[in-house]
Design an enzyme around this catalytic site. Structure first.
Site, PDB file in Angstrom:
ATOM      1  N   ASP A 185      -4.579   8.996   4.199  1.00 29.95           N
ATOM      2  CA  ASP A 185      -4.207   7.767   3.502  1.00 29.95           C
ATOM      3  C   ASP A 185      -3.959   8.053   2.026  1.00 29.95           C
ATOM      4  OD1 ASP A 185      -4.414   6.195   5.697  1.00 29.95           O
ATOM      5  OD2 ASP A 185      -6.489   5.613   5.327  1.00 29.95           O
ATOM      6  N   LYS A 198      -1.796   4.194   2.874  1.00 25.34           N
ATOM      7  CA  LYS A 198      -1.155   2.914   2.633  1.00 25.34           C
ATOM      8  C   LYS A 198      -1.701   2.431   1.317  1.00 25.34           C
ATOM      9  CE  LYS A 198      -1.715   1.401   7.348  1.00 25.34           C
ATOM     10  NZ  LYS A 198      -2.283   0.274   8.103  1.00 25.34           N
ATOM     11  N   MET A 240     -11.253  -4.603  -1.037  1.00 27.66           N
ATOM     12  CA  MET A 240      -9.903  -5.130  -1.258  1.00 27.66           C
ATOM     13  C   MET A 240      -9.968  -6.520  -1.858  1.00 27.66           C
ATOM     14  SD  MET A 240      -8.377  -3.894   2.382  1.00 27.66           S
ATOM     15  CE  MET A 240      -9.869  -4.342   3.224  1.00 27.66           C
TER      16      MET A 240
END
Ligand code: SAH
Length: 482
Positions: free
Chosen positions: A253, A275, A388
């Protein structure tokens, strides 16, 4: 490459000592160190010491070594395969060395290289596999450092694997010489048998080896879903490091720093798959398909994810795809971002009498009118770690306050937890919405909310509220959208 004229003055060999006597003269620390070293073999230790220190005596009692509790004489050395002069008394050690030489027994005298027929190595022991490191006495500390490095590289179950290999030697002899046999052994040591031994499943390891023998099929692939930790290289687990060094392909990632990906073999293929919020990257379906394809090609793959692979890492979907395709996989845990952030803040995630539960959440499920379960937990005192959470900071704060959590509840925020460039912020729930407007935060951000946060160390952190009224657009670097 060694220099053309660099020759070893001591040549390493492995000497058979099973059942042989090894004599150690001395009753102190040096004798104990040698006894411990040689005690890793099946030699019979004969310790010659009129008086011995307590620790040596308990070593002798625990291991069943022979103790000759008498003043040293040459006859004590007779029949030994090696001798150690470790009395610490220069004259005595010299005498021991001379006696040994007269009896044609190789001798090592502690700290007296000029009296030594042989040197002892720093030893990595995975019996029957041994790695001996020698510096001809030039750098004992260097030898110990190398020992530590090599030890960390090798699986603790290497010895068991080598023992299993020995039991297949005869059977493997019947394979065609050359490529066929080589391939069997390569798949044995890097494939399913090795993985089963690693997992402590010896019967399965045996069966897998038999299957390799009879099927002659190309090696089956294997995917390790590996947690890379929060970013600092030395927060990688030893197992993750080892798998990285064995992998043919590393699929990683964007949040995994280059320095960690670079810990893999130099010739390993490296495939970045995203990502990062806002950047073009492979879709989850494409990643699943890629892993299945690599597995079918027989590759050993490390699927490297930031933090822990099972925390907001979409590992569930990848595991399901691999299971459906019948491809072997394993999961290697990692240090999740919440733990790294808490450590950076010296923040107790649970605190006696204050918080006895911990929630890992993402603000992204704060849709509609119903409160998610974790909001209720927050109100009843849980510490909440929000992954997040930057772009939904205002939503998280607003909903929690609306639901009854005090606006004064303590909040800690860490950008780039565990890394050298980390930034720490502290404030209250009322300050949290300011996070969304901070264009200066470009790394991943972890937010921790709860009364336990008040117990953190705010010495190196900035107030969160400073930017409360700033009206800048938020940057997009939040990591994976789950
Ligand atoms: N599997 C990861 C989480 C992936 S989701 C883990 O267990 O940590 C990505 C989110 O993790 C980021 O948006 C951020 O909230 C958090 N994160 C990951 N690394 C971080 C770091 N070094 N510092 C702060 N937060 C981090």
């Amino acid at each position: 490459m060694p220099q053309a004229n660099a020759k070893l003055n001591a040549f390493p060999v492995f000497m058979r000592v099973e059942g042989e006597a090894v004599a150690i003269v001395g009753g102190g620390e040096a004798a104990l160190a040698k006894a411990r070293l040689v005690g890793q073999s099946s030699a019979v230790l004969r310790i010659i010491a009129q008086t011995a220190e307590a620790e040596l005596l308990s070593f002798i009692a625990a291991t069943g070594a022979v103790h000759v509790a008498a003043a040293y004489e040459a006859a004590h050395l007779e029949g030994a395969a090696m001798v150690f002069a470790a009395s610490g008394d220069e004259a005595l050690d010299r005498r021991v060395a001379e006696d040994a030489r007269r009896l044609s027994i190789p001798v090592n005298a502690v700290d007296r290289p000029e009296l030594c027929d042989f040197f002892t190595p720093a030893l990595v022991n995975r019996a029957p596999v041994a790695i001996a490191i020698g510096t001809e006495g030039a750098g004992p500390v260097l030898a110990q450092m190398l020992r530590g490095r090599i030890d960390r590289m090798l699986s603790p179950s290497l010895g068991a694997l080598a023992t299993l290999a020995a039991s297949f030697r005869g059977a493997a002899e019947r394979l065609p010489k050359g490529t066929g046999r080589r391939r069997f052994w390569r798949d044995f040591f890097a494939g399913a048998p090795a993985r089963a031994v690693e997992a402590g499943e010896f019967a399965r390891a045996h069966d897998a080896a038999v299957e390799l023998l009879v099927s002659n099929a190309p090696a089956s692939g294997h995917i390790a879903l590996v947690g890379a930790g929060p970013g600092a290289e030395d927060l990688l687990t030893l197992r993750a490091h080892r798998l990285l060094m064995e992998a043919d392909v590393i699929v990683h990632d964007a949040l995994v720093p280059e320095a960690i990906v670079a810990m893999g073999r130099r010739d390993a293929e490296r495939l970045p798959v995203g990502k990062r919020k806002g950047c073009h990257s492979k879709s989850q379906e494409e990643i699943n398909a890629l892993l299945v394809e690599l597995g079918r090609e027989g590759k050993r793959v490390v699927r490297l994810k930031s933090g822990d692979p099972l925390v907001f890492g979409r590992a569930g979907e990848e595991m399901a795809a691999l299971r459906d395709a019948g491809i072997a996989y394993e999961v290697v845990p990692g240090v999740t971002a919440a733990f790294a952030a808490a450590a950076d803040f010296e923040l107790p995630l649970t605190l006696r009498g204050v918080s006895s539960s911990l929630v890992f959440t993402t603000g992204h499920d704060l849709k509609g009118n119903s409160l998610p379960d974790w909001a209720k937990l927050a109100i009843s005192g849980a510490t909440v770690a929000v992954y997040m959470g930057r772009s939904v900071a205002a939503e998280v704060a607003g909903r929690l306050i609306e639901a009854g959590l005090s606006p004064d509840t303590a909040v800690a925020v860490v950008e780039n937890a565990s890394l050298g460039n980390r930034r720490r912020f502290h404030g209250t729930l009322a300050d949290l919405p300011s996070l969304e407007a901070r264009a200066d935060l470009s790394g991943p951000v972890m937010t921790i909310i709860g009364d336990a946060v008040a117990g953190a160390n705010f010495e190196r952190s900035e107030p969160l509220a400073a930017h409360r009224h700033e009206d800048t657009a938020s940057a997009t670097a939040e990591g994976v959208e789950q």
